[in-house]
Design a protein around this motif. Sequence first.
Motif, PDB file in Angstrom:
ATOM      1  N   HIS A 162      40.676  30.351  27.526  1.00 14.82           N
ATOM      2  CA  HIS A 162      41.727  29.948  28.455  1.00 14.82           C
ATOM      3  C   HIS A 162      42.864  29.190  27.777  1.00 14.82           C
ATOM      4  N   ASN A 289      42.647  40.540  28.708  1.00  9.71           N
ATOM      5  CA  ASN A 289      42.544  40.865  30.136  1.00  9.71           C
ATOM      6  C   ASN A 289      41.344  40.234  30.828  1.00  9.71           C
ATOM      7  N   SER A 290      40.403  39.733  30.063  1.00 11.63           N
ATOM      8  CA  SER A 290      39.197  39.189  30.689  1.00 11.63           C
ATOM      9  C   SER A 290      38.732  37.930  29.953  1.00 11.63           C
ATOM     10  N   PRO A 291      39.207  36.759  30.381  1.00 14.58           N
ATOM     11  CA  PRO A 291      40.110  36.523  31.514  1.00 14.58           C
ATOM     12  C   PRO A 291      41.575  36.657  31.091  1.00 14.58           C
ATOM     13  N   GLU A 292      42.450  36.854  32.060  1.00 12.02           N
ATOM     14  CA  GLU A 292      43.874  36.865  31.771  1.00 12.02           C
ATOM     15  C   GLU A 292      44.361  35.441  31.524  1.00 12.02           C
TER      16      GLU A 292
END
Length: 429
Positions: A162, A289-292
């Motif tokens: 993140h 993309n996972s997570p964006e």
Amino acid sequence: MASYTESFVPVSKNSDFPIQNIPFGVFSTSEKPEPRVGTAIGDNVLDLSEISKAGLLGNIEGLSNPAKIFSESSLNTFMSLGRPVWKETRLAIQKILSKDNAELRDNAELIKKALIPLTNVKMHLPAKIGDYTDFYCSRDHATNVGIMFRGKDNALQPNWLHIPVGYHGRASSVVVSGTDIHRPAGQKLPSKDAKAPIFGASGRLDIELEVGWFVGTGNKLGERVDIQNAQDHIFGLVLVNDWSARDIQAWEYVPLGPFLGKSFGTTISPWIVTLDALEPFLIDGPDQNSPEPLPYLKEKNPSAYDINLQVQIKPSGSSKFETVTVSNLKHMYWSITQQLAHHTVNGCNMRPGDMGATGTISGPEKGSYGSLLEVTWSGRDKITFENGIERCFLEDGDEVKITGQAEGTNYNIGFGECSGKILPCKYAG
């Protein structure tokens, strides 16, 4: 915009410094010991203060008094002028060095003063580094380290996907390539099961293959650099070896992170390669993309760079360097622009000459790991050199050399060397 592909100065095919590059650095000579700004072309340095005094860089909008700016002992003032000035200056230098331009080519007296063999110069730090932040942005590296110390099921910390994780490094111990590094001393645990530390020289001295980026134009306190504009705030890149004492680091890093295990020395290559020179090598980075990422970290354009990186070691007692790692900057998960955007999102102000570094850059295979900690898997697997010398971590007298090149069509964009030698500890008792 004009394109210059060949210089009147001879440039070998494998040179780091063709006319397509035009890096910026600070150098001096025995005849003229005052540090000043130059660029590298082939096996030579072009003294930008001398060609400015001759009036060859006098018509660039925003670059007033180039002779003064390029006679300074750092690039900070030039960095502060902004990307349009950097771009136009680089283009003007390319024009001056072009094989079809007679301004410098046919001026023997000026060439004698301004074009100096690299072997005759001393390189200095390119900037006065006010602050230095080291990130931890390679997913493969972070995963490897996590597996070693926390197990496969808990390799990445919950926040890692993140935010670009970073810590405040020590600017005063950033040194230019070729500077010797003394083995550090500090507290460390004498064994895995020990409850109390001892004091002594580090026995697990490591390298970290990194790339550094320099802030050109900064931001005001309380404001932030938008991710879509972040590239315009980064002057260029250097190679970095963030020397690390793993045993000291292991004892101290909880709860507040790296300290003495990192602050004793960080080596950088002397030439800053501009983002304009590296623009042809922009590519899409790893999938996010996972997570964006949260919106302030989400990029619309390619932001990874296809730059081949190599680490070589010459062990004490050996006569040659041998390759231990071949990696690539494109493996890095969080881009340099994401690093800058995150660094400033809380209103932290960045200044010209501030430096960031990527953290260790590792690829997915063992041969692309960017630290000895990973290559030897925390000392379990020894590296054997051709003459039978073995290493898990660095010994006194070992020399390390990092190089990097982006491969173009009939030219390479390189950085020169990022090198250093390990000297014995001064304070082991």
